[in-house]
Design a protein around this motif. Structure first.
Motif, PDB file in Angstrom:
ATOM      1  N   TYR A   1       0.846  -1.167   0.000  1.00 54.53           N
ATOM      2  CA  TYR A   1       0.000   0.000   0.000  1.00 54.53           C
ATOM      3  C   TYR A   1       0.891   1.228   0.000  1.00 54.53           C
ATOM      4  N   ALA A   2       0.659   2.163  -0.886  1.00 53.86           N
ATOM      5  CA  ALA A   2       1.428   3.402  -0.947  1.00 53.86           C
ATOM      6  C   ALA A   2       0.629   4.523  -0.282  1.00 53.86           C
ATOM      7  N   PHE A   3       1.167   5.039   0.798  1.00 51.10           N
ATOM      8  CA  PHE A   3       0.525   6.161   1.478  1.00 51.10           C
ATOM      9  C   PHE A   3       0.677   7.428   0.637  1.00 51.10           C
ATOM     10  N   ILE A   4       1.902   7.678   0.229  1.00 51.29           N
ATOM     11  CA  ILE A   4       2.254   8.755  -0.692  1.00 51.29           C
ATOM     12  C   ILE A   4       3.278   8.149  -1.652  1.00 51.29           C
ATOM     13  N   PRO A   5       3.635   8.816  -2.753  1.00 55.51           N
ATOM     14  CA  PRO A   5       4.570   8.190  -3.706  1.00 55.51           C
ATOM     15  C   PRO A   5       5.922   7.797  -3.110  1.00 55.51           C
ATOM     16  N   ARG A   6       6.340   8.422  -2.021  1.00 54.61           N
ATOM     17  CA  ARG A   6       7.647   8.091  -1.459  1.00 54.61           C
ATOM     18  C   ARG A   6       7.563   7.299  -0.160  1.00 54.61           C
ATOM     19  N   MET A   7       6.407   6.777   0.192  1.00 61.73           N
ATOM     20  CA  MET A   7       6.251   5.981   1.415  1.00 61.73           C
ATOM     21  C   MET A   7       5.298   4.827   1.122  1.00 61.73           C
ATOM     22  N   PHE A   8       5.733   3.581   1.415  1.00 67.55           N
ATOM     23  CA  PHE A   8       4.825   2.459   1.207  1.00 67.55           C
ATOM     24  C   PHE A   8       5.026   1.383   2.256  1.00 67.55           C
ATOM     25  N   PHE A   9       4.015   0.536   2.368  1.00 67.25           N
ATOM     26  CA  PHE A   9       3.990  -0.595   3.284  1.00 67.25           C
ATOM     27  C   PHE A   9       3.641  -1.826   2.466  1.00 67.25           C
ATOM     28  N   ARG A  10       4.392  -2.906   2.646  1.00 67.11           N
ATOM     29  CA  ARG A  10       4.156  -4.140   1.906  1.00 67.11           C
ATOM     30  C   ARG A  10       4.086  -5.302   2.892  1.00 67.11           C
ATOM     31  N   TRP A  11       3.100  -6.195   2.682  1.00 62.66           N
ATOM     32  CA  TRP A  11       2.926  -7.358   3.537  1.00 62.66           C
ATOM     33  C   TRP A  11       2.708  -8.564   2.643  1.00 62.66           C
ATOM     34  N   LEU A  12       3.474  -9.615   2.894  1.00 60.45           N
ATOM     35  CA  LEU A  12       3.382 -10.842   2.116  1.00 60.45           C
ATOM     36  C   LEU A  12       3.218 -12.011   3.071  1.00 60.45           C
ATOM     37  N   VAL A  13       2.218 -12.850   2.829  1.00 55.43           N
ATOM     38  CA  VAL A  13       1.989 -14.064   3.611  1.00 55.43           C
ATOM     39  C   VAL A  13       2.141 -15.241   2.675  1.00 55.43           C
ATOM     40  N   GLN A  14       2.946 -16.229   3.076  1.00 51.79           N
ATOM     41  CA  GLN A  14       3.182 -17.413   2.255  1.00 51.79           C
ATOM     42  C   GLN A  14       2.915 -18.674   3.069  1.00 51.79           C
ATOM     43  N   TYR A  15       2.402 -19.691   2.392  1.00 59.75           N
ATOM     44  CA  TYR A  15       2.186 -20.995   3.015  1.00 59.75           C
ATOM     45  C   TYR A  15       2.948 -22.041   2.215  1.00 59.75           C
ATOM     46  N   ASN A  24       5.410 -14.694   7.280  1.00 62.72           N
ATOM     47  CA  ASN A  24       4.949 -13.313   7.096  1.00 62.72           C
ATOM     48  C   ASN A  24       6.155 -12.430   6.852  1.00 62.72           C
ATOM     49  N   ASN A  25       6.037 -11.539   5.899  1.00 63.44           N
ATOM     50  CA  ASN A  25       7.080 -10.563   5.626  1.00 63.44           C
ATOM     51  C   ASN A  25       6.427  -9.198   5.528  1.00 63.44           C
ATOM     52  N   LEU A  26       6.873  -8.262   6.352  1.00 64.34           N
ATOM     53  CA  LEU A  26       6.359  -6.902   6.350  1.00 64.34           C
ATOM     54  C   LEU A  26       7.516  -5.952   6.083  1.00 64.34           C
ATOM     55  N   ARG A  27       7.256  -4.923   5.291  1.00 65.90           N
ATOM     56  CA  ARG A  27       8.296  -3.960   4.950  1.00 65.90           C
ATOM     57  C   ARG A  27       7.694  -2.567   4.856  1.00 65.90           C
ATOM     58  N   PHE A  28       8.356  -1.625   5.493  1.00 60.35           N
ATOM     59  CA  PHE A  28       7.970  -0.218   5.429  1.00 60.35           C
ATOM     60  C   PHE A  28       9.147   0.549   4.844  1.00 60.35           C
ATOM     61  N   ARG A  29       8.892   1.403   3.872  1.00 59.81           N
ATOM     62  CA  ARG A  29       9.940   2.179   3.216  1.00 59.81           C
ATOM     63  C   ARG A  29       9.507   3.634   3.140  1.00 59.81           C
ATOM     64  N   LEU A  30      10.441   4.518   3.476  1.00 58.90           N
ATOM     65  CA  LEU A  30      10.194   5.952   3.400  1.00 58.90           C
ATOM     66  C   LEU A  30      11.402   6.604   2.745  1.00 58.90           C
ATOM     67  N   GLU A  45       8.346 -16.991  10.805  1.00 62.99           N
ATOM     68  CA  GLU A  45       7.886 -18.269  10.257  1.00 62.99           C
ATOM     69  C   GLU A  45       7.309 -19.107  11.391  1.00 62.99           C
ATOM     70  N   HIS A  46       6.167 -19.711  11.119  1.00 56.98           N
ATOM     71  CA  HIS A  46       5.498 -20.568  12.092  1.00 56.98           C
ATOM     72  C   HIS A  46       5.171 -21.904  11.441  1.00 56.98           C
ATOM     73  N   THR A  47       5.230 -22.954  12.227  1.00 57.33           N
ATOM     74  CA  THR A  47       4.759 -24.249  11.739  1.00 57.33           C
ATOM     75  C   THR A  47       3.257 -24.326  12.001  1.00 57.33           C
ATOM     76  N   THR A  48       2.582 -25.127  11.198  1.00 53.52           N
ATOM     77  CA  THR A  48       1.146 -25.328  11.386  1.00 53.52           C
ATOM     78  C   THR A  48       0.901 -26.780  11.765  1.00 53.52           C
ATOM     79  N   ASP A  49      -0.247 -27.035  12.317  1.00 59.73           N
ATOM     80  CA  ASP A  49      -0.627 -28.387  12.729  1.00 59.73           C
ATOM     81  C   ASP A  49      -1.258 -29.095  11.532  1.00 59.73           C
TER      82      ASP A  49
END
Length: 74
Positions: A1-15, A24-30, A45-49
């Protein structure tokens, strides 16, 4: 998600179904001035049942990274 053109937040969930792990991977860039950036990254990283899918059980890995770099012009 881009708050403004020079600031964004990214979240990735993988199984990963081969070893029943969720990550889970979260990244904030300014970019606070041209060529100068500030980053915050978080991952875990978490294991699942396998008997009860969707149930997160054990923490395998966790990390936090904070990075700031500045462009020096001569």
């Amino acid at each position: 998600y881009a708050f403004i053109p020079r600031m964004f937040f990214r979240w990735l969930v993988q199984y990963n179904s081969s070893n029943d792990m969720v990550s889970n991977n979260l990244r904030f860039r300014l970019e606070y001035s041209p060529g100068c950036e500030f980053f915050v990254g978080y991952t875990d990283e978490h294991t699942t049942d396998p008997v009860r899918p969707g149930r997160i059980t054990g923490l395998q890995n966790r990390g936090l990274v904070i990075k700031c770099h500045r462009l020096f012009r001569f």
